[in-house]
Design a protein around this motif. Sequence first.
Motif, PDB file in Angstrom:
ATOM      1  N   ASP A  48       0.857  -1.197   0.000  1.00 53.85           N
ATOM      2  CA  ASP A  48       0.000   0.000   0.000  1.00 53.85           C
ATOM      3  C   ASP A  48       0.887   1.238   0.000  1.00 53.85           C
ATOM      4  O   ASP A  48       1.385   1.666   1.046  1.00 53.85           O
ATOM      5  CB  ASP A  48      -0.891  -0.032   1.243  1.00 53.85           C
ATOM      6  CG  ASP A  48      -1.884   1.116   1.325  1.00 53.85           C
ATOM      7  OD1 ASP A  48      -1.665   2.180   0.690  1.00 53.85           O
ATOM      8  OD2 ASP A  48      -2.890   0.956   2.051  1.00 53.85           O
ATOM      9  N   PHE A  49       1.094   1.830  -1.178  1.00 56.51           N
ATOM     10  CA  PHE A  49       1.989   2.983  -1.297  1.00 56.51           C
ATOM     11  C   PHE A  49       1.547   4.142  -0.410  1.00 56.51           C
ATOM     12  O   PHE A  49       2.380   4.780   0.237  1.00 56.51           O
ATOM     13  CB  PHE A  49       2.098   3.466  -2.744  1.00 56.51           C
ATOM     14  CG  PHE A  49       2.996   4.674  -2.870  1.00 56.51           C
ATOM     15  CD1 PHE A  49       4.375   4.519  -2.900  1.00 56.51           C
ATOM     16  CD2 PHE A  49       2.469   5.964  -2.907  1.00 56.51           C
ATOM     17  CE1 PHE A  49       5.215   5.624  -2.969  1.00 56.51           C
ATOM     18  CE2 PHE A  49       3.301   7.070  -2.986  1.00 56.51           C
ATOM     19  CZ  PHE A  49       4.676   6.901  -3.013  1.00 56.51           C
ATOM     20  N   ASP A  50       0.261   4.435  -0.363  1.00 59.06           N
ATOM     21  CA  ASP A  50      -0.218   5.580   0.420  1.00 59.06           C
ATOM     22  C   ASP A  50       0.129   5.424   1.905  1.00 59.06           C
ATOM     23  O   ASP A  50       0.599   6.379   2.531  1.00 59.06           O
ATOM     24  CB  ASP A  50      -1.722   5.767   0.241  1.00 59.06           C
ATOM     25  CG  ASP A  50      -2.100   6.155  -1.183  1.00 59.06           C
ATOM     26  OD1 ASP A  50      -1.253   6.747  -1.896  1.00 59.06           O
ATOM     27  OD2 ASP A  50      -3.235   5.862  -1.594  1.00 59.06           O
ATOM     28  N   ALA A  53       3.960   5.801   2.274  1.00 58.45           N
ATOM     29  CA  ALA A  53       4.400   7.191   2.131  1.00 58.45           C
ATOM     30  C   ALA A  53       4.078   7.983   3.394  1.00 58.45           C
ATOM     31  O   ALA A  53       4.904   8.756   3.883  1.00 58.45           O
ATOM     32  CB  ALA A  53       3.748   7.824   0.907  1.00 58.45           C
ATOM     33  N   LEU A  81      11.620   5.834  -5.184  1.00 52.47           N
ATOM     34  CA  LEU A  81      10.390   5.095  -5.425  1.00 52.47           C
ATOM     35  C   LEU A  81      10.720   3.809  -6.174  1.00 52.47           C
ATOM     36  O   LEU A  81      11.581   3.814  -7.056  1.00 52.47           O
ATOM     37  CB  LEU A  81       9.426   5.910  -6.293  1.00 52.47           C
ATOM     38  CG  LEU A  81       8.999   7.278  -5.789  1.00 52.47           C
ATOM     39  CD1 LEU A  81       8.142   7.974  -6.847  1.00 52.47           C
ATOM     40  CD2 LEU A  81       8.235   7.150  -4.482  1.00 52.47           C
ATOM     41  N   SER A  83       8.456   2.498  -8.011  1.00 59.48           N
ATOM     42  CA  SER A  83       7.649   2.626  -9.227  1.00 59.48           C
ATOM     43  C   SER A  83       7.286   4.085  -9.451  1.00 59.48           C
ATOM     44  O   SER A  83       6.677   4.724  -8.586  1.00 59.48           O
ATOM     45  CB  SER A  83       6.368   1.804  -9.125  1.00 59.48           C
ATOM     46  OG  SER A  83       5.522   2.086 -10.235  1.00 59.48           O
ATOM     47  N   ASN A  86       3.801   5.926  -8.938  1.00 57.70           N
ATOM     48  CA  ASN A  86       3.393   6.673  -7.743  1.00 57.70           C
ATOM     49  C   ASN A  86       3.844   8.130  -7.763  1.00 57.70           C
ATOM     50  O   ASN A  86       3.544   8.876  -6.845  1.00 57.70           O
ATOM     51  CB  ASN A  86       3.920   5.978  -6.494  1.00 57.70           C
ATOM     52  CG  ASN A  86       3.232   4.652  -6.273  1.00 57.70           C
ATOM     53  OD1 ASN A  86       2.006   4.574  -6.282  1.00 57.70           O
ATOM     54  ND2 ASN A  86       4.005   3.600  -6.111  1.00 57.70           N
ATOM     55  N   LYS A  89       1.500  11.134  -6.902  1.00 58.66           N
ATOM     56  CA  LYS A  89       1.133  11.282  -5.491  1.00 58.66           C
ATOM     57  C   LYS A  89       2.151  12.120  -4.724  1.00 58.66           C
ATOM     58  O   LYS A  89       1.835  12.680  -3.678  1.00 58.66           O
ATOM     59  CB  LYS A  89       0.989   9.910  -4.841  1.00 58.66           C
ATOM     60  CG  LYS A  89      -0.131   9.091  -5.448  1.00 58.66           C
ATOM     61  CD  LYS A  89      -0.206   7.716  -4.829  1.00 58.66           C
ATOM     62  CE  LYS A  89      -1.343   6.927  -5.470  1.00 58.66           C
ATOM     63  NZ  LYS A  89      -1.486   5.612  -4.850  1.00 58.66           N
ATOM     64  N   GLU A 109      13.627   6.544  -9.438  1.00 58.57           N
ATOM     65  CA  GLU A 109      13.051   5.199  -9.425  1.00 58.57           C
ATOM     66  C   GLU A 109      14.198   4.208  -9.274  1.00 58.57           C
ATOM     67  O   GLU A 109      15.218   4.322  -9.962  1.00 58.57           O
ATOM     68  CB  GLU A 109      12.282   4.908 -10.709  1.00 58.57           C
ATOM     69  CG  GLU A 109      11.624   3.531 -10.687  1.00 58.57           C
ATOM     70  CD  GLU A 109      10.827   3.245 -11.942  1.00 58.57           C
ATOM     71  OE1 GLU A 109       9.631   2.967 -11.816  1.00 58.57           O
ATOM     72  OE2 GLU A 109      11.415   3.301 -13.050  1.00 58.57           O
ATOM     73  N   MET A 119       8.429   0.485  -0.621  1.00 54.63           N
ATOM     74  CA  MET A 119       8.058   1.137  -1.873  1.00 54.63           C
ATOM     75  C   MET A 119       8.562   2.574  -1.967  1.00 54.63           C
ATOM     76  O   MET A 119       8.549   3.153  -3.047  1.00 54.63           O
ATOM     77  CB  MET A 119       6.530   1.123  -2.025  1.00 54.63           C
ATOM     78  CG  MET A 119       5.933  -0.272  -1.979  1.00 54.63           C
ATOM     79  SD  MET A 119       4.131  -0.270  -1.872  1.00 54.63           S
ATOM     80  CE  MET A 119       3.740   0.080  -3.578  1.00 54.63           C
ATOM     81  N   ILE A 120       8.972   3.159  -0.828  1.00 51.15           N
ATOM     82  CA  ILE A 120       9.408   4.551  -0.786  1.00 51.15           C
ATOM     83  C   ILE A 120      10.441   4.722   0.316  1.00 51.15           C
ATOM     84  O   ILE A 120      10.373   4.047   1.350  1.00 51.15           O
ATOM     85  CB  ILE A 120       8.223   5.530  -0.560  1.00 51.15           C
ATOM     86  CG1 ILE A 120       8.679   6.998  -0.594  1.00 51.15           C
ATOM     87  CG2 ILE A 120       7.459   5.187   0.699  1.00 51.15           C
ATOM     88  CD1 ILE A 120       7.541   8.023  -0.572  1.00 51.15           C
TER      89      ILE A 120
END
Length: 133
Positions: A48-50, A53, A81, A83, A86, A89, A109, A119-120
């Motif tokens: 879940d990127f959100d 982050a 990142l 990807s 994202n 965002k 990236e 993911m971040i």
Amino acid sequence: MQALKQIHTQPDPYAPFLLSQAIQLGNLVFVSGQAAIGDDGEIVGKGDFDRQAEQAFKNLDRVLRAAGTSLGGVVKVTIFLTSMANFPKIVELRRKWFSAPYPADTIVEVSGLYSPDAMIEIEAIAVGPGDAR
């Protein structure tokens, strides 16, 4: 020569990796990459990127406060990142966590971070106590 000051947070999920959350030299604070690591040392929001982050920015805020500064003192960030999907965002995240004048920023990236679930990751340079914007 000025002494280096190691910055710690409690808990410090980075201690097992033998690195500093941040190092202060004079009025500059150099923050290690902050990922979505929770207090238990585990990734928050796997897949879940959100959520990741949000946690990464919370961790950045926490280490800056431990150094006696704030997000308002950030002059440069590098955001890694896994990807670029994202990337859109990131603008909203900048708006939420920073204010004008916004810090200089590089977004890269990468094929992977320290964990396959990450993911971040955000690293930063900030001005120290008394010099924040």
